[in-house]
Scaffold this active site. Sequence first.
Site, short mmCIF file in Angstrom:
data_model
loop_
_atom_site.label_atom_id
_atom_site.label_comp_id
_atom_site.label_asym_id
_atom_site.label_seq_id
_atom_site.Cartn_x
_atom_site.Cartn_y
_atom_site.Cartn_z
N CYS A 95 -67.55 27.52 -63.95
CA CYS A 95 -66.56 28.60 -63.99
C CYS A 95 -65.16 28.03 -64.08
O CYS A 95 -64.59 27.59 -63.09
CB CYS A 95 -66.71 29.46 -62.74
SG CYS A 95 -65.82 31.01 -62.82
N GLY B 221 -79.11 12.19 -53.41
CA GLY B 221 -79.83 12.03 -54.67
C GLY B 221 -78.93 11.46 -55.76
O GLY B 221 -79.37 10.61 -56.55
C1 LIG Z 1 -79.59 18.23 -56.41
C2 LIG Z 1 -79.98 17.27 -57.47
C3 LIG Z 1 -79.41 15.99 -57.53
C4 LIG Z 1 -78.32 15.54 -56.60
O1 LIG Z 1 -78.76 15.38 -55.30
P1 LIG Z 1 -77.66 15.31 -54.13
O2 LIG Z 1 -78.43 14.87 -52.94
O3 LIG Z 1 -77.12 16.70 -54.01
O4 LIG Z 1 -76.64 14.33 -54.56
C5 LIG Z 1 -79.84 15.13 -58.50
N1 LIG Z 1 -80.78 15.49 -59.39
C6 LIG Z 1 -81.35 16.71 -59.38
C7 LIG Z 1 -82.41 17.04 -60.38
C8 LIG Z 1 -80.97 17.64 -58.42
O5 LIG Z 1 -81.51 18.86 -58.41
#
Ligand SMILES: *Cc1c(COP(=O)(O)O)cnc(C)c1O
Length: 392
Positions: A334, A77
Amino acid sequence: MMNEMTLKRVYLDYAATTPVDERVLGKMLPFWSEHFGNPSSVHWLGQHSEQAIESAREQIANFIHSNPEEIIFTGCGSESDNLALRGMAHSQRKLRDANHILISPVEHPAVLQTAKRLTEEEGFELEFLPVDSHGMVDPDDLKTRIHSTTALVSVVYGNNEIGTINPINQIGRICQEFGVPLHSDAVQAAAYLDIDVENDKLDLLSLGAHKLYGPKGVGALYVRNGWKPVPILTGGKQENGYRAGTSNVPLIVGFAEAVRLSDVERAERSDHVRCLRDLIIQAVLAGIPGSYLTGHPVDRLPNHASFVFDNLDGNHLVAILDTAGYCCSSGSACKSGNPQPSEILLGIGLPRELALGSLRVTVGKDTTKKDVMEFLEVLPEMVSRARRNFRV
Ligand SMILES: *Cc1c(COP(=O)(O)O)cnc(C)c1O
């Protein structure tokens, strides 16, 4: 660590990640062994992989009501967010001298930090849209800030930290009026909302597999036909030239199956988690003095409950809950001796002291009512314990 084997573990952190569904795992397995072909190869083994990827692409496209050629597979993502922001910023600057980036202040770090880098290193001008105390963007504020040299607008669909769902549909209409591409990060939202890029007038949309019972390490970016982001990973012609590198076939196949199941089971999953979420929110607000809900009370992700408590350190509360067997999270990073409150909680106007006391409880399709009831029974005592140990 000692009681790892005997202690009952309850996972209440589905916004961080979800387990891979067994049915998803089953679909992926052959693509690590017998179906190992490189989808770029001409022979039958390669073509088998190529077909698997193209059918996965169709599945993802259907999921958000788009077309297969509008889907680019990525490594996560975060990479989708990067490609959307970096790719569009550069292409729009080249195409129409657009140098202005508009984002909300409650974006995931993958959007926020990328936008910051684009300003610090590439000379773009970054402006933040205001949000209300629930972390929601007001479309009227967009109207007064967007202009013809805005390169792109990016507004998170469903917030990972406070659960608020943005009025993307209204935002989309405004962007379309101005001819400015709209990107939305739907990595959280896609697990529960029926996202329609046509109806929402979205130009770019980020998805990730591991928040909806798919594998980690794979995502997708939807790019509306006609927009051409500048690639950030160059090399071979994979993904239509938008993302070089041999495709991760098993993960892409798993992603598509996870999406298919999310589609089929959406209503059932949403009803299940919404009940549990409401139970949590009601019990916490009624039973724990000095507790406050963060994010929107109604327009929020159905599996998402988030709070701040006065006079405690959220990280400490999470650690205490962990020793009792409950996996939750807190928004604050943290750093030893110097806890940093979450930028999102500060962004919605919470004072630093309160922002430090955050707790996020997110449920999933496998969470049981019994787990939640037991959690709610121990939580008040855990909060009291965290407060006793609190030093300002
Ligand atoms: C988890 C998340 C991401 C990142 O996704 P990854 O696959 O972990 O890189 C981006 N945007 C939102 C809103 C998320 O919850």
